[in-house]
Structure formats: C-alpha cells, structure tokens
Design a protein around this motif. Structure first.
Motif, short mmCIF file in Angstrom:
data_model
loop_
_atom_site.label_atom_id
_atom_site.label_comp_id
_atom_site.label_asym_id
_atom_site.label_seq_id
_atom_site.Cartn_x
_atom_site.Cartn_y
_atom_site.Cartn_z
N UNK A 76 42.57 36.98 26.53
CA UNK A 76 41.82 36.29 25.51
C UNK A 76 40.90 35.24 26.12
N UNK A 77 41.42 34.52 27.15
CA UNK A 77 40.61 33.47 27.74
C UNK A 77 39.52 34.02 28.66
N UNK A 78 39.66 35.26 29.11
CA UNK A 78 38.66 35.88 29.96
C UNK A 78 37.56 36.55 29.16
N UNK A 79 37.56 36.35 27.87
CA UNK A 79 36.62 37.02 26.99
C UNK A 79 35.17 36.66 27.32
N UNK A 80 34.91 35.41 27.62
CA UNK A 80 33.55 34.95 27.88
C UNK A 80 33.27 34.73 29.36
N UNK A 81 34.19 35.14 30.20
CA UNK A 81 34.02 34.96 31.64
C UNK A 81 32.97 35.94 32.16
N UNK A 82 32.01 35.43 32.91
CA UNK A 82 30.97 36.28 33.47
C UNK A 82 31.47 36.88 34.78
N UNK A 83 30.99 38.07 35.07
CA UNK A 83 31.37 38.73 36.30
C UNK A 83 30.56 38.17 37.46
N UNK A 84 31.21 38.07 38.59
CA UNK A 84 30.52 37.62 39.78
C UNK A 84 29.69 38.78 40.35
N UNK A 85 28.83 38.45 41.27
CA UNK A 85 28.00 39.48 41.89
C UNK A 85 28.86 40.49 42.64
N UNK A 86 29.92 40.00 43.27
CA UNK A 86 30.82 40.88 44.01
C UNK A 86 31.51 41.87 43.08
N UNK A 87 31.96 41.41 41.91
CA UNK A 87 32.61 42.29 40.95
C UNK A 87 31.64 43.35 40.43
N UNK A 88 30.39 42.97 40.21
CA UNK A 88 29.39 43.92 39.76
C UNK A 88 29.14 44.98 40.82
N UNK A 89 29.03 44.55 42.08
CA UNK A 89 28.80 45.49 43.17
C UNK A 89 29.98 46.44 43.34
N UNK A 90 31.20 45.93 43.18
CA UNK A 90 32.39 46.77 43.31
C UNK A 90 32.43 47.84 42.22
#
Length: 53
Positions: free
Chosen positions: A1-15
């Motif tokens: 629930x708390x990670x709902x608005x968490x943005x992805x890091x560049x590393x997570x996007x690349x993975x």
C-alpha cells in the motif's frame, strides 16, 4: 500500500527492459535467429548500463 506512489529508479526500469528483451529474444530464436541475436546484443548493452549503476 505504501509503495503505491513510489517511483521506479533508473536501475529498476533498465532491469525490467532487460528481462523483457531476453524473453522476446528467446521466443524469437525459434523462428528468426539473426533477429534474436540482434536483440540479445541490445540486451547486453542494457546489462552493461546496469553494471555501471
């Protein structure tokens, strides 16, 4: 629930992109080997970017 608005890091996007490219290359390798090899090469470039981060 708390990670709902968490943005992805560049590393997570690349993975995510890397994993998708590998899956696509595996599917493509059964029908078109040269295209699969090109996709694998692009995926390796993304892997190098991940290593740098």
């Amino acid at each position: 629930m708390f990670g709902l608005f968490k943005k992805k890091t560049e590393k997570e996007k690349l993975q995510e992109t890397y994993a998708k490219m590998l899956a696509d290359a595996h599917k493509l390798s059964h029908s078109n080997r040269t295209a699969a090899d090109k996709l694998m090469a692009a995926a390796e470039e993304i892997a190098k970017k991940i290593e740098k981060l």
